[in-house]
Design a protein around this motif. Structure first.
Motif, PDB file in Angstrom:
ATOM      1  N   GLY B  51     -12.268 -39.660  18.779  1.00 56.68           N
ATOM      2  CA  GLY B  51     -13.246 -38.844  18.059  1.00 56.68           C
ATOM      3  C   GLY B  51     -13.382 -39.249  16.597  1.00 56.68           C
ATOM      4  N   GLU B  66     -18.009 -39.329  22.254  1.00 59.64           N
ATOM      5  CA  GLU B  66     -17.178 -39.972  23.271  1.00 59.64           C
ATOM      6  C   GLU B  66     -16.616 -38.906  24.219  1.00 59.64           C
ATOM      7  OE1 GLU B  66     -14.191 -41.491  20.520  1.00 59.64           O
ATOM      8  OE2 GLU B  66     -12.667 -40.594  21.786  1.00 59.64           O
ATOM      9  N   ASP B  67     -16.191 -39.351  25.380  1.00 61.00           N
ATOM     10  CA  ASP B  67     -15.664 -38.421  26.375  1.00 61.00           C
ATOM     11  C   ASP B  67     -14.240 -38.024  26.022  1.00 61.00           C
ATOM     12  OD1 ASP B  67     -17.832 -38.155  27.973  1.00 61.00           O
ATOM     13  OD2 ASP B  67     -17.286 -39.779  29.333  1.00 61.00           O
ATOM     14  N   VAL B 289     -29.689 -46.494  15.953  1.00 61.09           N
ATOM     15  CA  VAL B 289     -28.563 -45.694  16.445  1.00 61.09           C
ATOM     16  C   VAL B 289     -27.768 -45.208  15.242  1.00 61.09           C
ATOM     17  CG1 VAL B 289     -26.453 -45.772  17.825  1.00 61.09           C
ATOM     18  CG2 VAL B 289     -28.457 -47.048  18.549  1.00 61.09           C
ATOM     19  N   GLU B 320     -29.499 -42.029  19.417  1.00 63.61           N
ATOM     20  CA  GLU B 320     -30.648 -42.900  19.132  1.00 63.61           C
ATOM     21  C   GLU B 320     -31.733 -42.050  18.489  1.00 63.61           C
ATOM     22  OE1 GLU B 320     -30.338 -44.608  23.400  1.00 63.61           O
ATOM     23  OE2 GLU B 320     -31.791 -45.823  22.283  1.00 63.61           O
ATOM     24  N   LEU B 344     -33.961 -39.574  20.246  1.00 63.46           N
ATOM     25  CA  LEU B 344     -34.514 -40.170  21.462  1.00 63.46           C
ATOM     26  C   LEU B 344     -33.491 -40.204  22.600  1.00 63.46           C
ATOM     27  CD1 LEU B 344     -36.209 -43.260  19.802  1.00 63.46           C
ATOM     28  CD2 LEU B 344     -37.269 -41.067  20.336  1.00 63.46           C
ATOM     29  N   GLU B 346     -28.868 -40.245  23.507  1.00 61.31           N
ATOM     30  CA  GLU B 346     -27.493 -40.109  23.029  1.00 61.31           C
ATOM     31  C   GLU B 346     -26.619 -41.195  23.641  1.00 61.31           C
ATOM     32  OE1 GLU B 346     -28.565 -37.411  25.061  1.00 61.31           O
ATOM     33  OE2 GLU B 346     -29.463 -36.153  23.500  1.00 61.31           O
ATOM     34  N   ARG B 347     -25.459 -41.254  23.125  1.00 64.85           N
ATOM     35  CA  ARG B 347     -24.385 -42.055  23.706  1.00 64.85           C
ATOM     36  C   ARG B 347     -24.732 -43.529  23.796  1.00 64.85           C
ATOM     37  NH1 ARG B 347     -21.355 -39.209  28.439  1.00 64.85           N
ATOM     38  NH2 ARG B 347     -19.706 -40.310  27.377  1.00 64.85           N
ATOM     39  N   THR B 348     -25.257 -44.049  22.736  1.00 63.37           N
ATOM     40  CA  THR B 348     -25.495 -45.481  22.676  1.00 63.37           C
ATOM     41  C   THR B 348     -24.420 -46.100  21.792  1.00 63.37           C
ATOM     42  OG1 THR B 348     -27.833 -45.078  22.844  1.00 63.37           O
ATOM     43  CG2 THR B 348     -27.164 -47.275  22.128  1.00 63.37           C
ATOM     44  N   PRO B 349     -23.480 -46.772  22.375  1.00 69.80           N
ATOM     45  CA  PRO B 349     -22.380 -47.274  21.553  1.00 69.80           C
ATOM     46  C   PRO B 349     -22.815 -48.450  20.681  1.00 69.80           C
ATOM     47  CG  PRO B 349     -22.127 -47.993  23.823  1.00 69.80           C
ATOM     48  CD  PRO B 349     -23.323 -47.112  23.791  1.00 69.80           C
ATOM     49  N   VAL B 350     -22.308 -48.465  19.485  1.00 67.56           N
ATOM     50  CA  VAL B 350     -22.530 -49.601  18.588  1.00 67.56           C
ATOM     51  C   VAL B 350     -21.159 -50.155  18.237  1.00 67.56           C
ATOM     52  CG1 VAL B 350     -23.404 -50.351  16.351  1.00 67.56           C
ATOM     53  CG2 VAL B 350     -24.617 -48.585  17.633  1.00 67.56           C
TER      54      VAL B 350
END
Lengths: 327, 706
Positions: B51, B66-67, B289, B320, B344, B346-350
């Motif tokens: 986190g 993150e989960d 993002v 996003e 737009l 969520e959860r797009t890892p960079v």
């Protein structure tokens, strides 16, 4: 003289008692734990693997340590978990790499420590070894099943899209190639009009598929190569108001996508037998530890999950998720 | 080792055990009730597992989607308690809650052992379940009024025995829902924590108070059903259950979570090209993002930029967004003054890009998420912000983190350490401190890894080495003084024993001789004795002197017997016997049984003295013609047996004479025993038995003394 006798006895004590203890400390027996490091711990695909691992491990008096990445630093987390398994001298390691090349070094380090490693999922480029074996779904068969279903849905002619081609995702390009070859053979007049590369998220896939659907309004079916791409494609079809018109076939299983199969927003999923793969992985570890020969590659046949067979007992058993060892 | 030393070692062991026990008790003590200090922006006792946690304005926030990011605190000894917390969901779809009875926690989605209770926005579910490096949930309950992002809820979770009850209250509408959960076999005690899955979250007013059956029953009785760990095991069961829950939600008028707005296809500008023409007043549209939430930074494939959006929704890392606004110059860099911002997805890892310090300094990576390493030169704290000054061979740069949650990990970053930092590269804004080429805006403490500790010559390490050295020297001096004191005590004890021996033997003998000679002198002076009688008395005196001389020789022989083994003990006794008398001796037979072993000097002395006294008694009283000395080596003890074929005597243990009592005392001093068997006309058998004793220390003392 008294002192000399005592010293002799002391050295004897060291030789007899302390040194073997020290040597034993240097060469401890492996911890009876199999470290399982999937690329994701919560999708049904991997929970089924956990179930298989736990069941077979319990049969062999082993326990399973289950952990994997949960954010973007997936590779480094997998490396860290594998390093820990090596440091703990675990009984074996079952690894599903998130990237095809980045895990090679750490796997080699585990092999150098004589820890059996099973790669579960698309294989790495490392050659099989007495302590390294590969357990995976049959990628060729996966592509054939997808092509057969698309053919059945579209008919002998039509337009389809292929979503999620990602050279950096293990097995992705092989599966795409197998699908294209099977489709060309089975239904040569079915054309793949859009090939979309894999993206980082379902949202990005949704955007990309939305654009593809606008550009190619005659697309009748989509084959998505992984879970996120299937989710994104389902969202795009729904967003475009074309539920039921554009059929979607996806690779692998997850609970949310199986729910979409029930609802008809996803037509079919190619379901891998992850439970059996998990069991085979533990069998390989145990055999390698016992010095027995292990099959270098074990392939497990996938099946097609549709609305018609999702409630069959055979299918439910295949996707069962009870990871408790006593299950 | 004597009793005194054993007692000392035992006392030290007990003290250490007591200290360890006390420390563990203190660490795990039942410290309830507990109340957080978030209102004071303090959360030092909390530990993050994944986190991006920060504390601001009395609220702890996780901006990562993150989960299973976790923040854990409390005592492992907490057993039955009520955990209360206010929480809200940040993001569109996900799950926020609390964890109870937590142990074995580590980074990973379900990587802990304990219970989770939370609110899920996707289907407005009030969820409960058990994690143990895997997840099995109970049947969820519908949250009345639904679960919505940005709305504060209060959770009350009670764990009593293997039962759990929970109540969730919408703090805006006052609507509540309750659940009840039971399982067979459960974690009996554990810590507490905050957790979010797939979205960010915010928590405040966390407290833990002891709870019992009555409190549990008060909530559990309101729950519609009691559930158990049962989902997901079969897909059909699970999805049918979810479907029923969704239907229930729709019937209750709870609207499903809105989908992200369809993205309008329009002209999107790449961030890098817009920043390159920052003087243009033209409106631009970026899609990117979120890589940092405060200040807000977004990144696309070409670059990253700071976005100043006064009315932006609460965002998480990985969201996003599409932003419209004007690009404004800011020193050599630029920022986007946003007019609108829409989420737009969520959860797009960079993933961060690994760069060198010189690459970061040239501005190519301004606004982007990067990763680089450097040596920590200094660190400073200002409120909730910590600034690290780092350097490598090329550049000096800063790493700044705001809203630091806990000082624990920060304390481990010692000057001289090699650190790897991840964060937003900020360069050319004209705000960098003097001497720093660029600044890395670190998102959370997790973004700093210690690659290598400081070199051994670092000043604080040198100081530590000196302290350790001084400690070792002090300990050595203490041990030396202690050993010398023990040695002196042993020497004084031995001198005292010798004084007693000499008083009992030589002094008495000399006194006897003196009295005898005094008598002769008096007789000569008074002329009361004839010459033959005087000569006879002088002969007696001479014999007494001769006997005293022999006794003295025997004592000296006993003091330096030369060796400690059994063979020499027998030889020493034989030699001592010869020293006692001139005339012919009874036949002596020396027998050794078993394998010879080393004997402690104290034990050997005791055997020698007992043997000598026994032989002296035989010579004086028994008229024996044969003496047998038998030394028997047994696995755990040594036995010396002195027997004769003399006249014997009626032995009565209750009426032992002085000599026998002395022998018995000697054996008792070495924790041994003495046995005497005799009958008139059947000879006498004296058997002394003792364990071998520890040769090392007493042997060393004897060697020095000799």
């Amino acid at each position: 003289m008294i002192v000399s006798v005592s010293r002799v006895k002391a050295w004897k004590a060291i030789a007899v008692g302390v040194l073997p203890a020290l040597l034993a400390g240097c060469h401890t027996a492996p911890r009876r734990v199999v470290s399982a490091i999937p690329s994701n711990t919560t999708d049904a695909l991997f929970v089924s693997e956990h179930a298989g691992l736990a069941r077979e491990a319990a049969k062999n008096g082993l326990s399973v340590y289950w952990n994997g990445p949960n954010r973007e630093a997936g590779i480094s987390r997998q490396i860290a978990l594998t390093e820990r398994a090596i440091a703990d001298n675990d009984f074996g390691i079952v690894l599903s790499p998130v990237a095809p090349f980045a895990l090679d070094s750490v796997v080699e380090r585990a092999l150098a420590k004589k820890i059996p490693v099973v790669i579960l999922g698309p294989p790495l480029r490392l050659a099989p070894h007495e302590n390294l074996s590969f357990v995976s779904g049959d990628i060729e068969r996966t592509g054939q099943l997808a092509a057969g279903r698309i053919h059945a849905l579209v008919g002998d002619a039509g337009e389809v899209a292929l979503v999620g081609i990602d050279p950096m995702e293990p097995g992705s390009t092989d599966c795409a190639r197998a699908f294209e070859a099977a489709l060309a053979k089975e239904a040569p007049r079915v054309r793949i009009v859009s090939r979309l590369v894999g993206t980082l998220s379902a949202g990005q896939t949704e955007m990309a598929v939305s654009q593809a659907l606008e550009e190619h309004p005659k697309i009748a079916a989509i084959y998505a190569l992984n879970l996120n791409d299937t989710r994104g494609a389902a969202g795009a079809i729904h967003g475009a108001g074309r539920d039921g018109q554009v059929k979607l076939v996806g690779n692998n299983q997850s609970l949310d996508l199986m729910m979409q199969v029930r609802h008809g927003t996803v037509d079919a999923l190619i379901v891998q037998d992850m439970r059996s793969m998990g069991e085979q992985a533990v069998r390989n570890v145990v055999a390698a530890r016992a010095g027995q020969s292990v099959a270098a590659r074990s392939l497990f046949e996938p099946v097609l999950l549709t609305r018609d067979n999702i409630d069959s007992e055979a299918m439910q058993q295949r996707v069962k998720l009870d990871w408790r060892p006593q299950s | 080792m004597n009793r005194r030393k054993l007692a000392t070692v035992g006392a030290i062991t007990l003290c250490v055990a007591a200290v360890v026990f006390a420390w563990r008790w203190w660490r795990d003590r039942d410290t309830l009730p507990y109340r957080d200090s978030f209102a004071k922006n303090e959360a030092a006792e909390w530990v993050a597992y994944g986190g991006q946690w920060q504390i601001r304005s009395g609220t702890v926030v996780n901006r990562s989607n993150e989960d299973g990011a976790k923040l854990v605190t409390g005592s492992r000894a907490w057993r039955d308690y009520e955990l209360d917390a206010d929480l809200k969901l940040i993001g569109r779809e996900g799950n926020v809650g609390v964890i109870a009875r937590v142990s074995d926690e580590e980074m990973g989605t379900d990587s802990y052992n304990g219970y989770y209770v939370g609110l899920r926005s996707g289907d407005s579910a009030f969820v409960v379940g058990r994690a143990d490096h895997g997840w099995l949930g109970g049947r969820p309950t519908l949250m009345r009024g639904g679960v919505r992002a940005g709305v504060w809820y209060r959770l009350r979770v009670l764990v009593v025995g293997c039962r759990l009850a929970a109540e969730a209250t919408n703090l805006t509408t006052g609507e509540t829902s309750d659940l009840s959960f039971e399982e067979q076999g459960c974690p009996a005690r554990g810590r507490i924590g905050l957790r979010s899955i797939g979205v960010g979250g915010a928590w405040k007013s966390v407290q833990v108070i002891p709870a019992g059956e009555a409190q549990w029953r008060a909530i559990a009785s309101r729950a519609a059903f009691t559930t158990h760990p049962m989902y997901p095991i079969r897909e059909d069961d699970y999805n049918h259950m979810l479907e029923a829950l969704q239907q229930q939600g729709l019937k209750s008028g709870i609207a499903p979570v809105p989908r992200n707005e369809p993205m309008p296809v329009g002209k999107v500008t790449s961030i890098a090209s817009a920043k390159a023409s920052a003087t243009s007043t033209e409106e631009v549209v970026f899609r990117g993002v979120v890589t940092l939430t405060s200040p807000l930074y977004i990144q696309d494939e070409t670059g990253g930029v700071e976005v100043r959006a006064p009315h932006a929704p609460e965002l998480n890392l990985g969201d996003e967004v599409q932003v419209e606004g004007a690009i404004m110059p800011d020193g050599a860099s630029a920022y986007l003054q946003a007019n609108s911002l829409r989420v737009l997805g969520e959860r797009t890892p960079v993933s961060p890009i690994a760069v060198t310090s010189s690459q970061a300094a040239d501005g190519s990576f301004d606004g982007r998420l990067v990763q680089l390493s450097g040596t920590l030169r200094a660190k400073s704290t200002d409120g909730d912000a910590i600034t690290l000054r780092l350097a490598d061979a090329e550049e000096t740069f800063l790493a700044v983190e705001h809203g630091v949650l806990s000082p624990g990990p920060v304390d481990a970053w010692t000057p001289g350490s090699q650190l790897r930092v991840r964060g937003i590269c900020r360069v050319g804004h004209g705000k960098e401190q003097s001497g720093a080429a660029f600044t890395i805006l670190v998102r959370a403490t997790d973004d700093v890894d210690v690659l290598r500790g400081p070199p051994w010559w670092a000043p604080h390490l040198i100081a530590r080495y000196i302290l350790v050295l001084l400690g070792l020297v002090g300990l050595s001096v203490y041990l030396y003084v202690r050993a010398e004191r023990d040695k002196m005590r042993a020497i004084l004890g031995e001198r005292e024993r010798l004084a007693h021996e000499m008083h009992d033997t030589l002094a008495q003998s000399f006194a006897g001789v003196g009295f005898h000679l005094q008598g002769v002198r008096n007789s000569l002076r008074t002329g009361s004795l004839a010459l033959p009688a005087v000569l006879e008395k002088l002969d007696v005196a001479c014999r007494m002197v001769t006997r005293t001389h022999r006794e003295a020789s025997a004592e000296i022989a006993a003091l330096h017997p030369g060796t400690s083994d059994g063979a020499d003990l027998l030889t020493a006794l034989e030699r001592s016997t010869h020293a006692m008398v001139d005339e012919s001796l009874p036949a002596m037979k020396l027998v050794r049984e078993g394998t010879a072993r080393g004997v402690s000097p104290a034990v050997r002395d005791a055997f020698f003295q007992v043997g000598r006294e026994s032989i002296a008694n035989i010579l004086r009283h028994s008229s024996a013609t044969e003496i047998v000395l038998r030394l028997r080596y047994e696995p755990r003890s040594l036995e010396l047996e002195v027997s004769d074929n003399g006249c014997g005597f009626r032995y009565d243990e209750r009426a032992e004479d002085f000599g026998i009592r002395g022998m018995r005392r000697r054996m008792e001093r070495v924790h041994g025993s003495l046995r005497i068997e005799s009958e008139p006309g059947r000879g006498t058998r004296v058997a002394a038995r003792a364990s071998y004793g520890t040769a090392r220390f007493t042997g060393r003392l004897r060697k020095r003394r000799v």
